[in-house]
Design a protein around this motif. Structure first.
Motif, PDB file in Angstrom:
ATOM      1  N   PRO A 239      40.103  11.988  39.954  1.00 59.49           N
ATOM      2  CA  PRO A 239      38.846  11.415  40.455  1.00 59.49           C
ATOM      3  C   PRO A 239      38.539  11.822  41.887  1.00 59.49           C
TER       4      PRO A 239
ATOM      5  N   SER B  17      35.359  13.871  42.198  1.00 62.38           N
ATOM      6  CA  SER B  17      34.069  13.353  41.728  1.00 62.38           C
ATOM      7  C   SER B  17      32.957  13.397  42.774  1.00 62.38           C
TER       8      SER B  17
ATOM      9  N   THR C 137      30.799  16.844  42.923  1.00 57.35           N
ATOM     10  CA  THR C 137      30.020  17.295  41.781  1.00 57.35           C
ATOM     11  C   THR C 137      28.701  16.528  41.772  1.00 57.35           C
TER      12      THR C 137
ATOM     13  N   ARG D 160      28.654  12.719  32.970  1.00 57.03           N
ATOM     14  CA  ARG D 160      29.759  11.811  33.270  1.00 57.03           C
ATOM     15  C   ARG D 160      29.538  10.479  32.567  1.00 57.03           C
TER      16      ARG D 160
END
Length: 398
Positions: A79, A82, A85, A9
């Protein structure tokens, strides 16, 4: 050490990818996004360790490239996902592979496909109410337990994923593949199980009418599930490319509709009334009973909402992105239903494997690539429709 494609990321790369794709027609990935600003890295990394009992190492034979993977790489993913993960992760959740360890009911050397959801059983937590009822896709514990956060294999740092030469999976995720089912069909089992699940998310009344928006992998497999598992009546498929139209016909589509003609075509066959607002696209008063949005794009969901009759249902099968005018949802009192992964305590996967054996799916996996050619593979997958391909996959052993 194993060869793997890792996702890292990077807010700067995420925004660069999003900006570049916004300038391309349809928001498609370009060679640049698979190159200079890509968050992907081909690395040699330590093989993931077995988290505990009931886990096995899996060597992928084929691993598909999914639309959700491309959405992540092009900055179109929400988002919202997010926190679910953990970095860095190895993508790849559509996998047919071979087990390397004995686990209960699945001996070493078994050829398997995996249910990628990392539910309570895999995490070693007390079962949440959803897992206890066989609906593992709704698991409330996907950020806790003995492995790091990850809604699925392919988004968890500890398990690895199919875009590598080895990852780990829990016995609860494994489904043994019949010897007669070739890898090129078996790798479709996971998206097919998702399609089966999406069809089962709603009541499909006998003789009801449906439209499928999009005829990529998700749309075509949803059509297959509708025809084989329900008593649906007419099914109209909105398909952009010639090869998609041919495959939809082979799977039993009543009629194929070009995207720009969808509203007018369904007006004729459903005797609905078409109206044109001051701004935005045309819509129907009347229409079909059900719509399955399978593109993941804002345009597809917007179209679906405009084609369904009052009181009808729209199923969101593609991972959604972009802004949508929800006025039809309110004004026509529609039902908007999400369909994520598979469920039914393994029954969706069992039916998917059975359908993969019997349905006309030869040629759906059009091209396979070694991991070293990942830039070419991702670019091909992003433009698969135009290039005449349904599914692009990695062959990690090459």
């Amino acid at each position: 050490m194993i060869l793997a494609l890792e996702y890292h990321r990077s807010p700067a790369r995420f925004m660069a990818a999003r900006g570049l794709t916004a300038t391309r027609a349809g928001g498609k990935m370009s060679g640049m996004i698979a190159g200079n600003v890509s968050p992907m890295r081909l690395v040699n990394r330590h093989a993931p360790e077995l988290p505990g009992d009931g886990w096995t190492r899996v060597t992928p034979r084929l691993s598909g490239i999914c639309g959700s993977d491309l959405g992540m790489l092009t900055g179109r993913s929400s988002p919202y996902l997010s926190p679910m993960t953990s970095m860095p992760f190895v993508p790849g959740h559509e996998v047919v592979g071979e087990t390397q360890d004995d686990v209960p009911g699945v001996p070493k050397g078994s050829r398997v496909v995996i249910d990628p959801v990392l539910s309570c059983a895999a995490r070693g937590t007390t079962e949440c109410r959803w897992c206890a009822s066989g609906q593992q896709s709704r698991c409330d514990h996907i950020t806790t337990g003995r492995i790091s956060a990850g809604l699925q294999t392919g988004f968890c740092a500890d398990t690895g994923g199919g875009w590598s030469r080895q990852f780990v999976a829990h016995v609860s995720q494994l489904h043994v593949v019949p010897d007669a089912l070739p890898d090129e069909r078996a790798v479709l089992a996971e998206p097919l199980a998702c399609a089966v699940h999406s069809v089962r998310r709603v009541k499909v009344a006998s003789g009801s009418t449906a439209v499928i928006i999009g005829a990529g992998t998700v749309g075509l497999l949803t059509l297959l599930a509708l025809r084989q598992l329900t008593d649906v009546g007419a099914v109209y498929v909105v398909a952009k490319h010639g090869h998609q139209q041919e495959k939809a016909k082979a799977l039993g589509a009543t009629a194929i509709i070009e995207p720009r003609k969808a509203v007018r075509a369904l007006r004729r066959v459903t005797t609905a009334r078409m109206h044109s607002p001051e701004r935005g696209d045309d819509f129907l008063l009347g229409g079909v009973d059900l719509a399955f949005e399978c593109t993941g794009g804002a345009g597809g969901l917007d179209t679906a909402l405009r084609l369904v009759q009052a009181g009808g249902t729209v199923v969101v099968s593609g991972m959604p992105s972009g802004n949508v005018d929800l006025t039809p949802l309110w004004y026509r009192e529609l039902q908007l239903v999400g369909a994520y992964a598979s469920g039914a305590d393994g029954a969706d996967f069992a039916d998917a494997i059975r359908l993969a054996e019997s349905a006309p799916l030869d040629g759906y996996v059009g091209t396979t690539y070694p991991l070293a050619r990942w830039r070419e593979a991702l670019t091909h997958a992003a433009d698969a429709g135009r290039l005449g391909t349904v599914k692009v996959a990695f062959d990690p052993a090459r």
